[in-house]
Design an enzyme around this catalytic site. Sequence first.
Site, PDB file in Angstrom:
ATOM      1  N   HIS A  60       0.895  -1.344   0.187  1.00 15.30           N
ATOM      2  CA  HIS A  60       0.096  -0.010  -0.064  1.00 15.30           C
ATOM      3  C   HIS A  60       0.783   1.239   0.072  1.00 15.30           C
ATOM      4  O   HIS A  60       1.935   1.330   0.682  1.00 15.30           O
ATOM      5  CB  HIS A  60      -0.765  -0.133   1.257  1.00 15.30           C
ATOM      6  CG  HIS A  60      -1.658  -1.174   1.326  1.00 15.30           C
ATOM      7  ND1 HIS A  60      -2.233  -1.674   2.364  1.00 15.30           N
ATOM      8  CD2 HIS A  60      -2.421  -1.774   0.303  1.00 15.30           C
ATOM      9  CE1 HIS A  60      -2.896  -2.782   2.434  1.00 15.30           C
ATOM     10  NE2 HIS A  60      -3.069  -3.031   1.120  1.00 15.30           N
ATOM     11  N   LYS A  70       4.474   6.101   8.367  1.00 16.99           N
ATOM     12  CA  LYS A  70       3.938   5.174   9.041  1.00 16.99           C
ATOM     13  C   LYS A  70       5.156   4.855   9.992  1.00 16.99           C
ATOM     14  O   LYS A  70       6.437   4.709   9.703  1.00 16.99           O
ATOM     15  CB  LYS A  70       3.552   3.980   8.581  1.00 16.99           C
ATOM     16  CG  LYS A  70       2.207   4.302   7.667  1.00 16.99           C
ATOM     17  CD  LYS A  70       1.925   2.852   7.003  1.00 16.99           C
ATOM     18  CE  LYS A  70       0.466   3.166   5.999  1.00 16.99           C
ATOM     19  NZ  LYS A  70       0.302   1.880   5.181  1.00 16.99           N
ATOM     20  N   TYR A 130       0.628   0.642  14.263  1.00 15.99           N
ATOM     21  CA  TYR A 130       1.178   1.632  13.772  1.00 15.99           C
ATOM     22  C   TYR A 130       0.540   2.904  13.759  1.00 15.99           C
ATOM     23  O   TYR A 130      -0.746   3.165  13.920  1.00 15.99           O
ATOM     24  CB  TYR A 130       1.741   1.407  12.247  1.00 15.99           C
ATOM     25  CG  TYR A 130       0.487   0.789  11.518  1.00 15.99           C
ATOM     26  CD1 TYR A 130      -0.125   1.573  10.412  1.00 15.99           C
ATOM     27  CD2 TYR A 130      -0.050  -0.591  11.504  1.00 15.99           C
ATOM     28  CE1 TYR A 130      -1.137   0.876   9.540  1.00 15.99           C
ATOM     29  CE2 TYR A 130      -0.989  -1.181  10.873  1.00 15.99           C
ATOM     30  CZ  TYR A 130      -1.361  -0.399   9.885  1.00 15.99           C
ATOM     31  OH  TYR A 130      -2.496  -0.976   9.113  1.00 15.99           O
ATOM     32  N   ASP A 167      -6.101  -6.675  -2.469  1.00 19.46           N
ATOM     33  CA  ASP A 167      -4.628  -6.577  -2.887  1.00 19.46           C
ATOM     34  C   ASP A 167      -4.375  -7.558  -3.813  1.00 19.46           C
ATOM     35  O   ASP A 167      -3.133  -7.181  -4.641  1.00 19.46           O
ATOM     36  CB  ASP A 167      -4.141  -7.121  -1.354  1.00 19.46           C
ATOM     37  CG  ASP A 167      -4.196  -5.876  -0.233  1.00 19.46           C
ATOM     38  OD1 ASP A 167      -4.165  -4.774  -0.777  1.00 19.46           O
ATOM     39  OD2 ASP A 167      -3.776  -6.271   0.824  1.00 19.46           O
TER      40      ASP A 167
END
Length: 207
Positions: A60, A70, A130, A167
């Site tokens: 991503h 992140k 995260y 995905d």
Amino acid sequence: MRALGIDCAWVLEPQVFPDDRGTFHEWFRRREFRAATGRDLEPAQANCSVSRRGVLRGLHFSDVPPGQAKCVTCVRGAVLDVVVDVRVGSPTFGHWEAVRLDDSGRRAVFLAEGLGHAFMALTDDATVVYLCSTGYAPEREHGVDPLDPALGIAWPDGLTPVLSPKDAAAPSLARAREAGLLPSYEACRAHYERLRGEDTPLSGGQP
């Protein structure tokens, strides 16, 4: 924090303090983060995912600006965390770096806006948390096939990747580039410089 081989990606290897109660470590400290990266991370969102063994999440990335930086760690079990340079024009475009994140070493990975991110669960109940610099915005989110042979990411042998339908349908890196989905390295670098200029210097108080 130690820089990885991709510009604007780092790994944190904290000191873990064990005793008869368990362990303690600091997985994010603003002052050390700023010293290593030249910027601050002010989380807009905190995520937690739990995955069974073999689950592959990613690859991503999001539009820049604003993108989504992140800071990622694994608090239970283990994952193979992968950063991919999808910034068109970058000297390391198409390159990837893999870091094992687990509940013993307690390492964390920071990746700046515009970089691609994926991870595979190496254990059942692998729990990843995260911090994100921006909130989730589906209209700005994109993906690349994490199994793209052109990328050649060395996912662990013996595990069958389990992907979400989204995905699994993601384009190859080449197709994403042809479609104009990938961020440019020039735009990302300009964005990083703006962030460094906007960050407020640290005071002498607590980090």
